[in-house]
Design a protein around this motif. Structure first.
Motif, PDB file in Angstrom:
ATOM      1  N   UNK A  17       0.837  -1.208   0.000  1.00 37.81           N
ATOM      2  CA  UNK A  17       0.000   0.000   0.000  1.00 37.81           C
ATOM      3  C   UNK A  17       0.873   1.260   0.000  1.00 37.81           C
ATOM      4  N   UNK A  18       1.922   1.223   0.823  1.00 36.14           N
ATOM      5  CA  UNK A  18       2.800   2.397   0.899  1.00 36.14           C
ATOM      6  C   UNK A  18       3.454   2.666  -0.459  1.00 36.14           C
ATOM      7  N   UNK A  20       2.463   1.645  -3.447  1.00 38.97           N
ATOM      8  CA  UNK A  20       1.492   2.070  -4.469  1.00 38.97           C
ATOM      9  C   UNK A  20       1.060   3.516  -4.228  1.00 38.97           C
ATOM     10  N   UNK A  21       1.000   3.915  -2.944  1.00 35.48           N
ATOM     11  CA  UNK A  21       0.617   5.310  -2.642  1.00 35.48           C
ATOM     12  C   UNK A  21       1.706   6.280  -3.107  1.00 35.48           C
ATOM     13  N   UNK A  22       2.949   5.911  -2.837  1.00 34.18           N
ATOM     14  CA  UNK A  22       4.064   6.779  -3.283  1.00 34.18           C
ATOM     15  C   UNK A  22       4.042   6.909  -4.804  1.00 34.18           C
ATOM     16  N   UNK A  24       1.428   6.489  -6.735  1.00 33.63           N
ATOM     17  CA  UNK A  24       0.230   7.279  -7.069  1.00 33.63           C
ATOM     18  C   UNK A  24       0.515   8.783  -6.911  1.00 33.63           C
ATOM     19  N   UNK A  25       1.178   9.116  -5.815  1.00 31.72           N
ATOM     20  CA  UNK A  25       1.483  10.527  -5.561  1.00 31.72           C
ATOM     21  C   UNK A  25       2.460  11.068  -6.597  1.00 31.72           C
ATOM     22  N   UNK A  26       3.439  10.230  -6.960  1.00 37.23           N
ATOM     23  CA  UNK A  26       4.406  10.673  -7.972  1.00 37.23           C
ATOM     24  C   UNK A  26       3.685  10.979  -9.296  1.00 37.23           C
ATOM     25  N   UNK A  28       0.564  11.803  -9.650  1.00 42.86           N
ATOM     26  CA  UNK A  28      -0.253  13.015  -9.487  1.00 42.86           C
ATOM     27  C   UNK A  28       0.600  14.275  -9.579  1.00 42.86           C
TER      28      UNK A  28
END
Lengths: 269, 149
Positions: A17-18, A20-22, A24-26, A28
């Protein structure tokens, strides 16, 4: 309490999750950034604008501060005005002590040359040198020599002055600078030299323009105590006059009458 | 907008805290993951500077709780996922811890955040009241109620 803490300790965000979130943020962040090609375009535009402003600024500064025309004002006070391409005075240079005194009182930087001439002639110190006997010589070096000479002749304060307005070339100024004379006075010296080869630059340094002009006339055998105002002489050194120089022109022994009298020369005084 | 480096640091530093608050409210792993990412997206889009780490942490707590509440308001969802699923996500070391976790999760919503923030994050009643935008007295009453239950 410790048990509640321990229980929550076991709840952790998993690495997937961490990660994939990083990611995702990149994505964005990248989405919200200007596109690279636009960024390059912005950079290119910014550089171009900066370049234009810099070159424009330098060009304008250069145009404002580079002298392209010169006006030499000589009676006995000798000084030169340097003009930029907009015909504005950007520097005033004195060539003798009398000239230095006049220049110190003048505030003509930035003025047009006609304003400057009027201001000079209206200056109290300078007007002390203007008399019926004196000769004001205004000499111009410029690509638009005729226009500037015409402008000077039409200056209100130039009317009714014993004056001559002449044009000369840049080479004269170069030689004059090397000899420590204003190019206006050097121009007159050159003319006198054609009739009196014995005359030296140092002699002319101590002579007023009236004395030089009288000496020229004397050498030409055309003695005139007080020549009339001559505002139409816009030529450079009068070559036709040089064709018939007087050979019996007084030499060194006759120079006493225009030598330094110890008090400095004041034109016409 | 914050940099990629800021984003990575925030995820590394606050992921567990945000995840726990998400689970307190949502209990559905997929919804929690969505809110989890949404919270960090809000973080990178937040342009003001934080006074310090504590300020940043309190901001994330408040944003996470609000995001969870907004999620329910938007979709009018009910807690359809069993607590077992949540318990499974936690690597509880003992049955006792798992039971405690289930007990906390089974509390009414208004108790969950104060309990978590008080017992796990170590905030004082005043600080929790400030984060949750509640009057202090209300929160003290919550705690008393929890203790008596």
């Amino acid at each position: 309490m410790n048990n509640i803490k321990k229980a929550f300790d076991s709840v952790k965000a998993d690495d997937v999750l961490k990660t994939s979130t990083v990611n995702f943020l990149r994505d964005e962040i990248e989405k919200r950034q200007p596109k690279p090609r636009f960024r390059m375009l912005y950079k290119a535009c910014a550089v171009t604008v900066a370049l234009i402003l810099t070159i424009g600024g330098i060009s304008l500064f250069s145009a404002l501060t580079t002298p392209v025309s010169y006006i030499s004002v000589d009676i006995n006070p000798s000084f030169e005005l340097s003009l930029n391409c907009f015909d504005r005075v950007i520097a005033v240079t004195a060539y003798n002590d009398d000239g230095e005194q006049i220049v110190q009182n003048l505030d003509i930087n930035g003025d047009s040359y006609t304003e400057a001439i009027d201001e000079i002639l209206a200056d109290e110190s300078f007007s002390d040198y203007l008399s019926e006997d004196s000769l004001l010589t205004v000499t111009v070096i410029s690509d638009k020599e005729e226009t500037i000479l015409e402008g000077i002749k039409n200056c209100p304060k130039m009317q009714n002055q014993n004056s001559e307005c002449l044009g000369t070339n840049k080479e004269t100024k170069e030689v004059a600078d090397r000899n420590g004379l204003s190019f206006g006075k050097y121009n007159a010296y050159s003319e006198l030299l054609q009739y009196d080869p014995s005359v030296t630059v140092d002699d002319c340094k101590n002579m007023t323009m009236r004395q030089i002009r009288d000496r020229i006339n004397e050498c030409k055998g055309n003695r005139t105590d007080h020549p009339q105002q001559n505002q139409n002489n816009t030529g450079e050194n009068s070559e036709e006059e040089a064709e018939n120089p007087e050979t019996d022109c007084p030499n060194k022994e006759n120079q006493g009458h225009y030598g330094n009298n110890g008090n400095g020369y004041r034109g016409g005084k | 907008m914050r940099s990629e480096r800021d984003a990575a640091r925030a995820v590394e530093q606050y992921a567990d805290m945000v995840w726990r608050i998400c689970l307190l409210h949502l209990k559905n792993k997929h919804d929690a993951e969505d809110i989890f990412q949404d919270v960090f997206l809000k973080y990178i889009l937040y342009s003001d500077t934080f006074e310090n780490d504590e300020h940043e942490k309190a901001w994330l707590i408040r944003v996470t709780i609000n995001a969870c509440k907004d999620f329910f308001r938007s979709f009018s969802r009910k807690d359809t996922v069993s607590l077992d699923e949540v318990a499974e996500t936690a690597a509880a070391e003992s049955q006792e811890q798992s039971d405690i976790l289930k007990a906390v999760l089974s509390l009414p919503k208004k108790y969950k955040d104060p309990i978590y923030l008080f017992y796990y994050e170590g905030y004082s009643a005043v600080e929790i009241a400030k984060i949750l935008n509640k009057k202090k007295i209300s929160f003290i009453l919550y705690l008393q109620e929890v203790k008596t239950n």
